[in-house]
Scaffold this motif. Structure first.
Motif, PDB file in Angstrom:
ATOM      1  N   LYS A   3     -10.557   8.247  11.974  1.00 39.33           N
ATOM      2  CA  LYS A   3      -9.936   8.662  10.664  1.00 39.33           C
ATOM      3  C   LYS A   3      -9.141   9.984  10.539  1.00 39.33           C
ATOM      4  O   LYS A   3      -8.286   9.953   9.888  1.00 39.33           O
ATOM      5  N   LYS A   6      -5.789   8.760  11.713  1.00 43.60           N
ATOM      6  CA  LYS A   6      -5.089   8.016  10.664  1.00 43.60           C
ATOM      7  C   LYS A   6      -4.487   9.067   9.449  1.00 43.60           C
ATOM      8  O   LYS A   6      -3.718   8.960   9.084  1.00 43.60           O
ATOM      9  N   LYS A   7      -5.471  10.234   9.294  1.00 42.25           N
ATOM     10  CA  LYS A   7      -4.964  11.177   8.322  1.00 42.25           C
ATOM     11  C   LYS A   7      -3.988  11.997   8.593  1.00 42.25           C
ATOM     12  O   LYS A   7      -2.957  12.172   7.818  1.00 42.25           O
ATOM     13  N   ARG A   8      -3.804  12.497  10.064  1.00 47.50           N
ATOM     14  CA  ARG A   8      -2.625  13.035  10.588  1.00 47.50           C
ATOM     15  C   ARG A   8      -1.515  12.159  10.348  1.00 47.50           C
ATOM     16  O   ARG A   8      -0.462  12.734  10.122  1.00 47.50           O
ATOM     17  N   ALA A  10      -0.781   9.638   8.512  1.00 49.84           N
ATOM     18  CA  ALA A  10      -0.439   9.541   6.989  1.00 49.84           C
ATOM     19  C   ALA A  10       0.143  10.929   6.424  1.00 49.84           C
ATOM     20  O   ALA A  10       1.176  10.755   5.854  1.00 49.84           O
ATOM     21  N   GLU A  11      -0.244  12.071   6.877  1.00 45.49           N
ATOM     22  CA  GLU A  11       0.487  13.372   6.470  1.00 45.49           C
ATOM     23  C   GLU A  11       1.767  13.541   6.980  1.00 45.49           C
ATOM     24  O   GLU A  11       2.567  13.679   6.287  1.00 45.49           O
ATOM     25  N   GLY A  44      -3.940   7.118   4.328  1.00 41.19           N
ATOM     26  CA  GLY A  44      -4.555   6.752   5.275  1.00 41.19           C
ATOM     27  C   GLY A  44      -5.895   6.184   4.975  1.00 41.19           C
ATOM     28  O   GLY A  44      -6.987   6.130   5.795  1.00 41.19           O
ATOM     29  N   LYS A  45      -5.766   5.222   4.012  1.00 40.01           N
ATOM     30  CA  LYS A  45      -7.072   4.444   3.609  1.00 40.01           C
ATOM     31  C   LYS A  45      -6.696   2.878   4.197  1.00 40.01           C
ATOM     32  O   LYS A  45      -7.558   2.025   3.404  1.00 40.01           O
ATOM     33  N   ASN A  49      -7.818  -0.807  11.725  1.00 40.53           N
ATOM     34  CA  ASN A  49      -6.848  -0.024  12.756  1.00 40.53           C
ATOM     35  C   ASN A  49      -5.519  -1.179  12.998  1.00 40.53           C
ATOM     36  O   ASN A  49      -4.545  -0.464  13.469  1.00 40.53           O
ATOM     37  N   PHE A  52      -3.319  -0.939  10.346  1.00 42.53           N
ATOM     38  CA  PHE A  52      -2.612   0.234  10.152  1.00 42.53           C
ATOM     39  C   PHE A  52      -1.583   0.413  11.359  1.00 42.53           C
ATOM     40  O   PHE A  52      -0.546   0.775  11.011  1.00 42.53           O
TER      41      PHE A  52
END
Length: 115
Positions: A3, A6-8, A10-11, A44-45, A49, A52
């Protein structure tokens, strides 16, 4: 991929969008995603994987970037050149001077927000 990764990513995509004059809508259009899918990517939702990763590859291909572009750290991305989009895909409307000044202010805002 966990997660946090993914968040990084997405940011980093959100940072790229702001720096290069996209709106979320124009980003979705430029990458041929629905707005719902683009929103899931930007947050990031995306649960799968494999999906994504597939989406990230599609984004980098459509934007003409290296496939690992969004996996880099934020400081590296901030030091990269900005690739402004076509006039109809820019955030701002109006004359070129206004667009340039607005883009500079956004870049400054991103820089100082991330200190």
């Amino acid at each position: 991929m966990n997660k946090l990764e993914k968040k990084r990513i997405a940011e980093n995509i959100n940072l790229y969008i702001r720096l290069n004059g996209f709106t979320k809508r124009s980003f979705a259009k430029a990458t041929n995603f629905s707005q719902g899918t683009a929103e899931a990517i930007l947050n990031g939702k995306v649960i799968s994987n494999a999906k994504f990763n597939k989406y990230i590859v599609k984004i980098t291909e459509k934007l003409g970037l290296d496939t690992h572009y969004f996996k880099q750290d934020k400081e590296t991305l901030l030091s990269m050149p900005i690739h402004y989009q076509e006039e109809e895909e820019k955030i701002h409307i109006g004359d070129e001077k206004y667009n340039t000044i607005s883009a500079m202010l956004k870049i400054g805002d991103v820089y100082y927000t991330n200190l």
